[in-house]
Design a protein around this motif. Sequence first.
Motif, PDB file in Angstrom:
ATOM      1  N   GLN A 298       0.814  -1.211   0.000  1.00 41.08           N
ATOM      2  CA  GLN A 298       0.000   0.000   0.000  1.00 41.08           C
ATOM      3  C   GLN A 298       0.849   1.264   0.000  1.00 41.08           C
ATOM      4  O   GLN A 298       0.650   2.158  -0.826  1.00 41.08           O
ATOM      5  N   CYS A 299       1.811   1.359   0.894  1.00 39.00           N
ATOM      6  CA  CYS A 299       2.630   2.578   0.972  1.00 39.00           C
ATOM      7  C   CYS A 299       4.013   2.406   0.354  1.00 39.00           C
ATOM      8  O   CYS A 299       4.753   3.378   0.188  1.00 39.00           O
TER       9      CYS A 299
ATOM     10  N   CYS B  82      -0.328   0.577   7.842  1.00 42.07           N
ATOM     11  CA  CYS B  82      -1.385   0.467   6.831  1.00 42.07           C
ATOM     12  C   CYS B  82      -2.433  -0.568   7.226  1.00 42.07           C
ATOM     13  O   CYS B  82      -3.627  -0.411   6.939  1.00 42.07           O
TER      14      CYS B  82
END
Length: 284
Positions: free
Chosen positions: A222-223, A259
Amino acid sequence: MNLPDFTLDDRFNTLRQRVGASLSLYKIKINLPKPIRKERPQIVSTPLPELGVEIQGLDELKVNPDGTLAYKGNRVVVHIRDVAQMIRGSVRLPRFHISNCQTLQEMRAKGKIERYVVSDPEEQVFLIRVGSESPKKTKLDVCKNCLEELSWDGYFREDHRVKRQKIVDEFNLRRFFSIYPRTLISQLPSHTVHTAPINDYPDNWEEISAELRRQLRYTCQQCGLQLGEQHRRFLHVHHLNSLRYDVSPDNLRCLCIRCHADQPDHGHVKNTQDYQIFLKLFPL
């Protein structure tokens, strides 16, 4: 000429994050160990006795959200077993009920006590006792109010009598129980209560999650944060559909603990010691 792996480049990942580009490593083909799932205990469904089960009152029945009737966890039909012999020997047969129709609601409201029985037959044949005689198999018609309650085959009392009677005559309990199954145990799409996997992690979950993190190079999908093997404890494996037994690569995402904690219903992760340590090691 060998090109560099840009998914491992911090500057490139930072740029992707700024422009809102996906950080997932979708181009990597994931091969995971075959899950070893827990065995589901066999469910044995015991049919109700042919004579039905006599209940003391309609309050023993529960009404399902779809309007059908339930007794001790099973969907059932209801009828009056004992009927009186009328003048000149004629008998007025009762109808059986498949829903919490107007008739049953009125009976409840009046507190009228009848010898109701619950059953789950395959056919519209019930054991009926006339007067003091022994119960005999008798074909009964379905209650018309029940048909309207469920909008069965579009039944509507304002329609022509011939049309309504045709729906009554063609009503079939086998079809009814195929649409409204006897068991009320929750079912998963494409599964029966006998085949649905237990919603728990496979016995070899640790092996599967470890292999997924390794193949994704310990990177948050995600990041884009690269944790490395030394910090793999802060990289979690998240199930997109919340089904723990579904360990297909498309359903799993490697997420850093930050996340992961931001996912719906995962706020409790923020209360862990690992989360606090992670924030100190990897501040935003």
